[in-house]
Write a protein that holds these residues in place. Structure first.
Motif, mmCIF file in Angstrom:
data_model
loop_
_atom_site.group_PDB
_atom_site.id
_atom_site.type_symbol
_atom_site.label_atom_id
_atom_site.label_comp_id
_atom_site.label_asym_id
_atom_site.label_seq_id
_atom_site.Cartn_x
_atom_site.Cartn_y
_atom_site.Cartn_z
ATOM 1 N N LYS A 69 -3.428 5.145 6.551
ATOM 2 C CA LYS A 69 -2.263 4.051 6.524
ATOM 3 C C LYS A 69 -2.317 3.685 4.973
ATOM 4 O O LYS A 69 -3.273 3.254 4.233
ATOM 5 N N LYS A 70 -0.902 3.449 4.614
ATOM 6 C CA LYS A 70 -0.825 2.715 3.208
ATOM 7 C C LYS A 70 -1.357 1.495 2.959
ATOM 8 O O LYS A 70 -1.783 1.058 1.979
ATOM 9 N N ASP A 71 -1.466 0.594 4.190
ATOM 10 C CA ASP A 71 -1.749 -0.713 3.905
ATOM 11 C C ASP A 71 -3.112 -0.835 3.923
ATOM 12 O O ASP A 71 -3.869 -1.476 3.016
ATOM 13 N N TYR A 72 -4.054 0.217 4.471
ATOM 14 C CA TYR A 72 -5.349 0.086 4.314
ATOM 15 C C TYR A 72 -5.808 0.769 3.024
ATOM 16 O O TYR A 72 -6.699 -0.001 2.507
ATOM 17 N N ASN A 91 -4.246 0.245 0.198
ATOM 18 C CA ASN A 91 -3.997 -0.646 -0.806
ATOM 19 C C ASN A 91 -5.041 -1.954 -0.565
ATOM 20 O O ASN A 91 -5.303 -2.574 -1.710
ATOM 21 N N GLU A 92 -5.249 -2.346 0.504
ATOM 22 C CA GLU A 92 -6.174 -3.386 0.985
ATOM 23 C C GLU A 92 -7.497 -3.061 0.250
ATOM 24 O O GLU A 92 -8.142 -3.876 -0.491
#
Length: 60
Positions: free
Chosen positions: A41-44, A46-47
């Motif tokens: 996932k892109k959110d993961y 980026n985090e």
């Protein structure tokens, strides 16, 4: 140099399976790694990529 390695290895019965096993382990590891990279996932991503920056901000 090669004769010191090749000679004793030829006398071992069934030694030809070890290069195949190492090739399969290599292939499955990197195939799994590519699968994980493309399905992450892109959110993961980026985090996790911002973690070093967040740690520096918290120290100040």
């Amino acid at each position: 140099m090669l004769k010191f390695i090749k000679g004793p290895m030829e006398s071992i019965e069934g030694v030809a399976i070890y290069p195949m096993i190492s090739l399969l382990i290599f292939f499955f590891f990197f195939a799994g790694l590519f699968w994980w990279v493309f399905t992450a996932k892109k959110d993961y991503i980026n985090e996790v990529s911002n973690l070093p920056l967040d740690l520096n901000e918290n120290e100040n």
